[in-house]
Scaffold this active site. Sequence first.
Site, short mmCIF file in Angstrom:
data_model
loop_
_atom_site.label_atom_id
_atom_site.label_comp_id
_atom_site.label_asym_id
_atom_site.label_seq_id
_atom_site.Cartn_x
_atom_site.Cartn_y
_atom_site.Cartn_z
CG ASN A 85 -0.54 -5.34 10.49
OD1 ASN A 85 -0.31 -5.10 9.31
ND2 ASN A 85 -1.74 -5.66 10.92
CG PHE B 115 -5.81 -6.83 -4.21
CD1 PHE B 115 -6.52 -6.03 -5.09
CD2 PHE B 115 -4.46 -6.99 -4.41
CE1 PHE B 115 -5.90 -5.42 -6.16
CE2 PHE B 115 -3.81 -6.38 -5.49
CZ PHE B 115 -4.53 -5.60 -6.36
NE ARG B 116 -6.04 -12.28 0.05
CZ ARG B 116 -6.73 -13.31 -0.43
NH1 ARG B 116 -7.88 -13.64 0.08
NH2 ARG B 116 -6.23 -14.02 -1.42
CB CYS C 233 2.98 -25.89 -24.22
SG CYS C 233 2.94 -24.12 -24.56
CD GLN D 201 -0.18 -12.96 3.29
OE1 GLN D 201 -1.28 -13.47 3.41
NE2 GLN D 201 0.25 -12.01 4.10
CB CYS E 174 0.65 -21.98 -22.20
SG CYS E 174 -0.34 -23.18 -23.11
CB THR F 70 -0.97 0.03 1.20
OG1 THR F 70 -0.27 -0.31 2.38
CG2 THR F 70 -2.12 -0.94 1.00
CG ASP G 111 3.33 -5.86 -5.35
OD1 ASP G 111 4.48 -6.32 -5.14
OD2 ASP G 111 2.60 -5.44 -4.44
CG HIS H 3 -1.07 -15.76 -1.93
ND1 HIS H 3 -1.38 -14.88 -0.93
CD2 HIS H 3 -1.32 -17.00 -1.42
CE1 HIS H 3 -1.80 -15.56 0.14
NE2 HIS H 3 -1.77 -16.84 -0.14
#
Length: 247
Positions: free
Chosen positions: A219, A33-34, A131, A102, A128, A26, A105, A120
């Site tokens: 945190n 995202f969470r 292949c 996690q 692909c 951030t 980016d 993640h």
Amino acid sequence: MSIQQLSEQIQKANHIAVLTGAGVSTASGIPDFRSADGIWEQDRSREDYMSNEYFRHNPIEFWAKYKSIFQMKLLGNYQPNAVHYFLKELEDEGKEVSVITQNVDGLHLEAGNQRTIEYHGTLKTASCPTCNTTYDHEFMMAHETPRCTTLFGSTPCGDVLKPDIVLFGDPITEHDRAEAMIDQADLLLVLGTSLFVMPFNFLPDYAKYSRNIPTAIINREATSKDYMFDYVIHGDLTEVIEELKET
Ligand SMILES: [Zn+2]
């Protein structure tokens, strides 16, 4: 449990395993995202779209939603910030630093921490399913629905690419390697994550109870696992890192 004490602990350590989450990204302007006001909460169906099942059944619609949800157009604009560079500087000082992130980016690798596990996966590439050829961000953006161009004889493979992030319903493949990194560490540092997501949030328990190494968490908010850490600092991650560097 002061910043001073944590700073001394970091100075003493030879090999630091670092677990990172959205709070590290951030500061580079990337949306979380969470978190409570992160984009998953704004529209819970996004979680359904970003699933292995949705990808398998609706790959074309999947790609449109994927690019929009993760704001793929902007991906190239984001730069590593002071927190990423702090970890790189520890490495430059001669410490072993293993980053287990996690975040999807790619910014820890961009900052230069070579020993990084993208737990993640990554937004930066897609592969692909048939292949295994890997394609970069530019290729993904150049095609509305990116398809594999590898030639088999004169026929292109043609399969729709799958992003290299872990979708809901995909297996986590990096957990054992993450534990193996913690096996070598003499300090665990947790940065910018609320430790909600399993099985990532088992890693601090592994460090504490299986390895018995000192553990620290920085945190913004309290987490349900704070009780098990030797050092707990709540605050703005960038500011705390600046203070750590000054002590
Ligand atoms: Zn292919």
